[in-house]
Design a protein around this motif. Structure first.
Motif, mmCIF file in Angstrom:
data_model
loop_
_atom_site.group_PDB
_atom_site.id
_atom_site.type_symbol
_atom_site.label_atom_id
_atom_site.label_comp_id
_atom_site.label_asym_id
_atom_site.label_seq_id
_atom_site.Cartn_x
_atom_site.Cartn_y
_atom_site.Cartn_z
ATOM 1 N N SER A 151 -39.076 1.325 4.994
ATOM 2 C CA SER A 151 -38.239 2.418 5.500
ATOM 3 C C SER A 151 -38.374 2.602 7.001
ATOM 4 C CB SER A 151 -38.617 3.729 4.806
ATOM 5 O OG SER A 151 -39.979 4.045 5.054
ATOM 6 N N GLU A 152 -39.337 1.919 7.613
ATOM 7 C CA GLU A 152 -39.542 2.048 9.050
ATOM 8 C C GLU A 152 -39.768 0.670 9.668
ATOM 9 O OE1 GLU A 152 -42.828 4.629 9.641
ATOM 10 O OE2 GLU A 152 -41.758 6.441 9.000
ATOM 11 N N VAL A 153 -39.398 0.573 10.958
ATOM 12 C CA VAL A 153 -39.588 -0.676 11.698
ATOM 13 C C VAL A 153 -40.474 -0.378 12.902
ATOM 14 C CG1 VAL A 153 -38.450 -2.494 13.017
ATOM 15 C CG2 VAL A 153 -37.335 -1.539 11.004
ATOM 16 N N PRO A 154 -41.571 -1.109 13.079
ATOM 17 C CA PRO A 154 -42.428 -0.895 14.257
ATOM 18 C C PRO A 154 -41.649 -1.137 15.542
ATOM 19 C CG PRO A 154 -43.497 -2.310 12.639
ATOM 20 C CD PRO A 154 -42.088 -2.171 12.204
ATOM 21 N N LEU A 155 -41.982 -0.423 16.589
ATOM 22 C CA LEU A 155 -41.300 -0.601 17.867
ATOM 23 C C LEU A 155 -41.380 -2.040 18.351
ATOM 24 C CD1 LEU A 155 -42.263 2.637 19.822
ATOM 25 C CD2 LEU A 155 -40.021 2.002 18.941
ATOM 26 N N SER A 156 -42.477 -2.711 18.032
ATOM 27 C CA SER A 156 -42.646 -4.103 18.469
ATOM 28 C C SER A 156 -41.619 -5.031 17.823
ATOM 29 C CB SER A 156 -44.060 -4.588 18.140
ATOM 30 O OG SER A 156 -44.289 -4.517 16.732
ATOM 31 N N GLU A 157 -41.020 -4.614 16.693
ATOM 32 C CA GLU A 157 -40.040 -5.443 15.980
ATOM 33 C C GLU A 157 -38.614 -4.927 16.160
ATOM 34 O OE1 GLU A 157 -41.087 -5.952 11.891
ATOM 35 O OE2 GLU A 157 -43.221 -6.230 12.324
ATOM 36 N N TRP A 158 -38.456 -3.905 16.999
ATOM 37 C CA TRP A 158 -37.146 -3.261 17.112
ATOM 38 C C TRP A 158 -36.065 -4.219 17.595
ATOM 39 C CZ3 TRP A 158 -33.950 0.095 15.568
ATOM 40 C CH2 TRP A 158 -32.820 0.398 16.309
ATOM 41 N N GLU A 159 -36.367 -5.037 18.612
ATOM 42 C CA GLU A 159 -35.359 -5.931 19.161
ATOM 43 C C GLU A 159 -34.878 -6.930 18.106
ATOM 44 O OE1 GLU A 159 -32.664 -7.248 21.905
ATOM 45 O OE2 GLU A 159 -33.963 -5.465 21.959
ATOM 46 N N ALA A 160 -35.800 -7.457 17.321
ATOM 47 C CA ALA A 160 -35.424 -8.407 16.258
ATOM 48 C C ALA A 160 -34.588 -7.713 15.200
ATOM 49 C CB ALA A 160 -36.677 -9.018 15.635
ATOM 50 N N PHE A 161 -34.940 -6.469 14.869
ATOM 51 C CA PHE A 161 -34.187 -5.717 13.864
ATOM 52 C C PHE A 161 -32.771 -5.423 14.368
ATOM 53 C CE2 PHE A 161 -32.815 -1.578 12.174
ATOM 54 C CZ PHE A 161 -32.780 -1.891 10.823
ATOM 55 N N ARG A 162 -32.655 -5.075 15.654
ATOM 56 C CA ARG A 162 -31.335 -4.794 16.230
ATOM 57 C C ARG A 162 -30.442 -6.027 16.177
ATOM 58 N NH1 ARG A 162 -28.679 -5.445 20.781
ATOM 59 N NH2 ARG A 162 -30.403 -6.574 21.728
ATOM 60 N N LYS A 163 -30.996 -7.188 16.521
ATOM 61 C CA LYS A 163 -30.216 -8.425 16.479
ATOM 62 C C LYS A 163 -29.801 -8.762 15.048
ATOM 63 C CE LYS A 163 -32.163 -10.511 20.652
ATOM 64 N NZ LYS A 163 -32.982 -11.622 21.203
ATOM 65 N N PHE A 164 -30.714 -8.509 14.097
ATOM 66 C CA PHE A 164 -30.396 -8.732 12.684
ATOM 67 C C PHE A 164 -29.212 -7.862 12.261
ATOM 68 C CE2 PHE A 164 -31.131 -6.947 8.368
ATOM 69 C CZ PHE A 164 -30.851 -8.078 7.628
ATOM 70 N N GLY A 165 -29.239 -6.595 12.663
ATOM 71 C CA GLY A 165 -28.146 -5.688 12.318
ATOM 72 C C GLY A 165 -26.826 -6.124 12.927
ATOM 73 N N GLU A 166 -26.854 -6.547 14.192
ATOM 74 C CA GLU A 166 -25.628 -7.006 14.849
ATOM 75 C C GLU A 166 -25.074 -8.253 14.167
ATOM 76 O OE1 GLU A 166 -26.580 -7.598 18.927
ATOM 77 O OE2 GLU A 166 -26.560 -5.442 19.424
ATOM 78 N N THR A 167 -25.957 -9.162 13.772
ATOM 79 C CA THR A 167 -25.524 -10.384 13.088
ATOM 80 C C THR A 167 -24.863 -10.060 11.757
ATOM 81 O OG1 THR A 167 -27.318 -11.639 14.119
ATOM 82 C CG2 THR A 167 -26.291 -12.597 12.163
ATOM 83 N N MET A 168 -25.469 -9.134 11.012
ATOM 84 C CA MET A 168 -24.881 -8.728 9.732
ATOM 85 C C MET A 168 -23.502 -8.112 9.933
ATOM 86 S SD MET A 168 -27.871 -7.074 7.366
ATOM 87 C CE MET A 168 -26.606 -6.509 6.248
ATOM 88 N N TYR A 169 -23.388 -7.225 10.915
ATOM 89 C CA TYR A 169 -22.114 -6.549 11.160
ATOM 90 C C TYR A 169 -21.037 -7.545 11.564
ATOM 91 C CZ TYR A 169 -18.779 -3.061 12.797
ATOM 92 O OH TYR A 169 -17.660 -2.303 12.958
ATOM 93 N N ASP A 170 -21.378 -8.456 12.501
ATOM 94 C CA ASP A 170 -20.399 -9.440 12.946
ATOM 95 C C ASP A 170 -19.955 -10.329 11.797
ATOM 96 O OD1 ASP A 170 -20.566 -8.443 15.481
ATOM 97 O OD2 ASP A 170 -21.975 -9.957 16.209
ATOM 98 N N ASP A 171 -20.885 -10.720 10.932
ATOM 99 C CA ASP A 171 -20.553 -11.605 9.816
ATOM 100 C C ASP A 171 -19.660 -10.907 8.797
ATOM 101 O OD1 ASP A 171 -20.988 -14.183 8.403
ATOM 102 O OD2 ASP A 171 -21.881 -12.879 6.903
#
Length: 217
Positions: free
Chosen positions: A12-32
């Protein structure tokens, strides 16, 4: 062709250290999600028909909407591409797409709301509010419409209309704490304290654990 994907949320939570990777994952899902592909017929089609159909096909949904009349699939494609344009603040492209959707299906749910948001982003407030009103008639169950209308009514100084939108929202979503709190504040601002109390009493009854609503009451 329709594909269905299932996302299983394991944390349910993402560490700040992983935020950039999570953001890119979300953008990839949305674009797809809004990718479209051209589908062409094969050898059984006559040469002329084949040529004309191929010319009509496109990989860019913005080109699809330039045709005079769209089928349901093309309308959906235009709507989703409009959402994508709105997300990236390409407001003119978004407006063009949603206007095309409405031209083909005036009652397409969400189109008037998104068109209004695109217009509002270009400071065309009167036309934006008109689109919000149209969406309200088409989608009376959509709580977001009432929230947006109340917000823009407040921006243009129409407090009475903002109060009315708040009342409509609570009819659709009577347990919405934020809506109840906001409406009560507007009523209090207008000196209508008995009406504000009535709104808050109902809200506290629905959410007895809300200390903020109790304090406001």
């Amino acid at each position: 062709m329709t594909t269905t994907r299932t996302v299983t949320i394991k944390r349910s939570e993402v560490p700040l250290s992983e935020w950039e990777a999570f953001r890119k994952f979300g953008e990839t899902m949305y674009d797809d999600e809004f990718n479209f592909m051209s589908v062409e017929g094969s050898g059984t089609l006559g040469a002329k028909k084949k040529t004309s159909e191929k010319a009509a096909l496109t990989k860019d949904p913005i080109d699809i909407v330039r045709t005079d009349k769209l089928d349901a699939v093309a309308i959906d494609a235009a709507f989703h591409d409009g959402e994508n344009a709105l997300k990236w603040h390409d407001l003119r492209k978004a407006q063009e797409l949603f206007e095309q959707v409405i031209a083909n299906n005036p009652d397409y749910k969400g189109a008037h709301l998104n068109l209004g948001l695109a217009m509002a982003g270009q400071n065309d407030m009167p036309d934006a509010v008109e689109q919000f009103r149209k969406e309200e008639k088409i989608s009376p169950e959509n709580t977001r419409v009432y929230m947006v209308l109340a917000e823009y009514d407040l921006k243009i100084g129409k407090l009475d209309q903002a109060i009315e939108e708040g009342r409509k929202l609570l009819k659709v979503d009577p347990e919405n704490r934020t809506a109840a709190s906001t409406l009560a504040s507007l009523l209090h601002h207008e000196g209508k304290n008995s009406e504000a109390v009535e709104v808050l009493e109902a809200a506290v009854k629905a959410a007895p654990d809300s200390s903020s609503l109790q304090r406001q009451l």
